[in-house]
Design an enzyme around this catalytic site. Structure first.
Site, mmCIF file in Angstrom:
data_model
loop_
_atom_site.group_PDB
_atom_site.id
_atom_site.type_symbol
_atom_site.label_atom_id
_atom_site.label_comp_id
_atom_site.label_asym_id
_atom_site.label_seq_id
_atom_site.Cartn_x
_atom_site.Cartn_y
_atom_site.Cartn_z
ATOM 1 N N LYS A 57 5.135 3.799 -7.008
ATOM 2 C CA LYS A 57 3.800 3.782 -7.623
ATOM 3 C C LYS A 57 3.296 5.211 -7.862
ATOM 4 O O LYS A 57 2.727 5.526 -8.915
ATOM 5 C CB LYS A 57 2.836 3.028 -6.700
ATOM 6 C CG LYS A 57 1.379 3.095 -7.088
ATOM 7 C CD LYS A 57 1.083 2.352 -8.372
ATOM 8 C CE LYS A 57 -0.332 2.632 -8.836
ATOM 9 N NZ LYS A 57 -0.646 1.951 -10.090
ATOM 10 N N LYS A 80 -5.311 11.403 -6.025
ATOM 11 C CA LYS A 80 -4.619 11.006 -4.788
ATOM 12 C C LYS A 80 -3.165 10.614 -5.063
ATOM 13 O O LYS A 80 -2.243 11.046 -4.379
ATOM 14 C CB LYS A 80 -5.412 9.857 -4.156
ATOM 15 C CG LYS A 80 -4.818 9.167 -2.966
ATOM 16 C CD LYS A 80 -4.216 7.809 -3.264
ATOM 17 C CE LYS A 80 -5.130 6.832 -3.962
ATOM 18 N NZ LYS A 80 -4.501 5.570 -4.313
ATOM 19 N N SER A 98 -2.546 1.679 -3.364
ATOM 20 C CA SER A 98 -1.562 2.700 -3.771
ATOM 21 C C SER A 98 -1.525 3.719 -2.637
ATOM 22 O O SER A 98 -2.329 4.651 -2.597
ATOM 23 C CB SER A 98 -1.972 3.374 -5.079
ATOM 24 O OG SER A 98 -2.080 2.441 -6.117
HETATM 25 P P1 NDP Z 1 -12.504 1.251 -5.654
HETATM 26 O O1 NDP Z 1 -12.970 2.632 -5.413
HETATM 27 O O2 NDP Z 1 -13.140 0.427 -6.738
HETATM 28 O O3 NDP Z 1 -12.618 0.373 -4.291
HETATM 29 C C1 NDP Z 1 -12.154 0.873 -3.083
HETATM 30 C C2 NDP Z 1 -12.267 -0.202 -2.039
HETATM 31 O O4 NDP Z 1 -11.801 0.310 -0.784
HETATM 32 C C3 NDP Z 1 -13.694 -0.687 -1.795
HETATM 33 O O5 NDP Z 1 -13.671 -2.044 -1.421
HETATM 34 C C4 NDP Z 1 -14.124 0.197 -0.613
HETATM 35 O O6 NDP Z 1 -15.189 -0.343 0.143
HETATM 36 C C5 NDP Z 1 -12.852 0.181 0.195
HETATM 37 N N1 NDP Z 1 -12.747 1.280 1.157
HETATM 38 C C6 NDP Z 1 -12.542 2.597 0.878
HETATM 39 N N2 NDP Z 1 -12.465 3.294 2.031
HETATM 40 C C7 NDP Z 1 -12.624 2.409 3.040
HETATM 41 C C8 NDP Z 1 -12.630 2.532 4.452
HETATM 42 N N3 NDP Z 1 -12.440 3.706 5.074
HETATM 43 N N4 NDP Z 1 -12.810 1.408 5.195
HETATM 44 C C9 NDP Z 1 -12.981 0.210 4.577
HETATM 45 N N5 NDP Z 1 -12.975 0.028 3.242
HETATM 46 C C10 NDP Z 1 -12.804 1.130 2.478
HETATM 47 O O7 NDP Z 1 -10.939 1.356 -5.858
HETATM 48 P P2 NDP Z 1 -9.963 0.416 -6.716
HETATM 49 O O8 NDP Z 1 -10.245 -1.007 -6.416
HETATM 50 O O9 NDP Z 1 -9.934 0.890 -8.123
HETATM 51 O O10 NDP Z 1 -8.556 0.858 -6.078
HETATM 52 C C11 NDP Z 1 -8.070 0.322 -4.862
HETATM 53 C C12 NDP Z 1 -6.603 0.747 -4.734
HETATM 54 O O11 NDP Z 1 -5.872 0.227 -5.839
HETATM 55 C C13 NDP Z 1 -6.438 2.280 -4.763
HETATM 56 O O12 NDP Z 1 -5.410 2.662 -3.898
HETATM 57 C C14 NDP Z 1 -6.070 2.548 -6.223
HETATM 58 O O13 NDP Z 1 -5.343 3.752 -6.352
HETATM 59 C C15 NDP Z 1 -5.270 1.308 -6.561
HETATM 60 N N6 NDP Z 1 -5.206 0.925 -7.972
HETATM 61 C C16 NDP Z 1 -6.338 0.892 -8.775
HETATM 62 C C17 NDP Z 1 -6.229 0.530 -10.111
HETATM 63 C C18 NDP Z 1 -7.407 0.457 -11.031
HETATM 64 O O14 NDP Z 1 -7.209 0.290 -12.256
HETATM 65 N N7 NDP Z 1 -8.658 0.561 -10.555
HETATM 66 C C19 NDP Z 1 -4.925 0.194 -10.707
HETATM 67 C C20 NDP Z 1 -3.828 0.173 -9.761
HETATM 68 C C21 NDP Z 1 -3.973 0.563 -8.463
HETATM 69 P P3 NDP Z 1 -16.732 -0.056 -0.282
HETATM 70 O O15 NDP Z 1 -17.075 -1.125 -1.280
HETATM 71 O O16 NDP Z 1 -17.455 -0.152 0.995
HETATM 72 O O17 NDP Z 1 -16.765 1.334 -0.873
#
Ligand code: NDP
Length: 292
Positions: free
Chosen positions: A168, A237, A93
């Site tokens: 979104k 965010k 997102s």
């Molecule tokens: P999480 O916090 O569970 O996971 C975030 C992911 O991004 C992890 O794999 C993390 O790695 C990685 N990450 C974050 N920063 C970096 C970086 N600088 N470099 C490399 N990897 C990075 O988030 P979600 O999976 O919940 O969400 C992911 C996206 O999807 C977001 O934009 C969110 O807004 C969107 N979303 C989420 C929903 C939900 O229900 N959860 C629904 C719809 C959209 P690490 O494991 O190392 O921390």
């Protein structure tokens, strides 16, 4: 078989990648390697040690990270492994301006980019029924349609690069408005002597109902279950992006701007791991009542 690279195995990325592992040859990468190790032990996929290694030889790169800035950093790290004509689909997102910058950078490498944020939560990701809202070239969308079909059910082209992100963000701003206003209203009713169960029974058969009153508050707040599936930090965010989109378009938007401030306050108060539904706890503390 088409080779896919999936970068970012968080709450939503991991179940999405699980569907791709069943249909394609999949390589995954996650910043914290333990998540990739756990993923490959449960799926037919291989883990790469770096993002550049993961994308090497892939026809499609999919990313699902926290923010567009994270994607921009990973694009920089992966660039040396990218080949012209690989397509990069970003399920994050994100924010439209950063997606446009990423698309321009990738275009220099001959790599088309799509912003493709999703809706439907972790349940939708697990079931492969996400809504996917896309920004970018419709011809490129057709080339990755099998990948989109593997994770999504409703797939909508919204406009040029950044349009998916904008839709979104506005959707999630509406979620935040509904959640917060329902929380205020239910707290006031509780203090006036009406239980939240009775109030929700009426509202959910009336014109004020929303996903917040029908699902989120009964299942997460009134039950006191507060499962952690979508972090409040991420909703903060998203609402910030929606408020920025409104300012960029010079649309007077006092409600969106105030909601962004309230989500920021709740995020700062409750911390990084709180679920989005926990925002209501701030109202409960202010009001001195529990919505249950
Ligand atoms: P999480 O916090 O569970 O996971 C975030 C992911 O991004 C992890 O794999 C993390 O790695 C990685 N990450 C974050 N920063 C970096 C970086 N600088 N470099 C490399 N990897 C990075 O988030 P979600 O999976 O919940 O969400 C992911 C996206 O999807 C977001 O934009 C969110 O807004 C969107 N979303 C989420 C929903 C939900 O229900 N959860 C629904 C719809 C959209 P690490 O494991 O190392 O921390």
């Amino acid at each position: 078989m088409t080779r896919i690279a999936f970068l970012g195995l968080g709450d939503i990325g991991a179940p999405m990648a699980g569907h791709l592992a069943a249909a394609f040859e999949l390589t995954v990468w996650n910043r914290t390697p333990a998540r990739a190790t756990a993923f490959v032990s449960a799926h037919r996929a291989q883990a790469a040690p770096t993002a550049a290694e993961a994308v090497r030889g892939a026809a499609v790169v999919a990313s699902c990270l926290s923010t567009s800035s994270d994607v921009e950093a990973v694009v920089g790290a992966a660039a040396s492994g990218l080949a012209a004509d690989t397509i990069w689909v970003d399920f994050t997102s994100g924010d439209p301006a950063t997606s446009q910058r990423i698309a321009a950078r990738l275009a220099e490498l001959g790599v088309p980019f799509l912003d493709a944020p999703v809706s439907g939560g972790t349940a939708g990701a697990q079931q492969g029924t996400l809504t996917i809202m896309l920004g970018g070239d419709p011809i490129v969308i057709e080339r990755v349609r099998p990948v989109l079909n593997a994770v999504g059910k409703k797939i909508v082209h919204c406009g040029p690069i950044g349009a998916g992100d904008a839709v979104k963000a506005v959707n999630n701003a509406l979620l935040a408005v509904n959640l917060w206003s329902a929380g205020e209203g239910l707290a006031a009713l509780k203090k006036a002597g009406v239980s939240s169960a009775v109030a929700l029974d009426v509202i959910n058969a009336s014109s004020g109902r929303s996903n917040a009153t029908m699902t989120l508050i009964p299942e997460r707040v009134a039950s006191r279950a507060f499962p952690r599936t979508f972090r409040l930090a991420l909703l903060d965010k998203d609402v910030g992006i929606a408020a920025q989109v409104a300012r960029d378009q010079k649309v007077p938007s006092p409600l969106l701007q105030l909601t962004a401030e309230l989500m920021r306050l709740a995020h700062v108060t409750l911390g990084e791991v709180a679920d989005h539904a926990e925002a209501v706890k701030v109202i409960e503390t202010w009001a001195g009542v529990e919505i249950s």
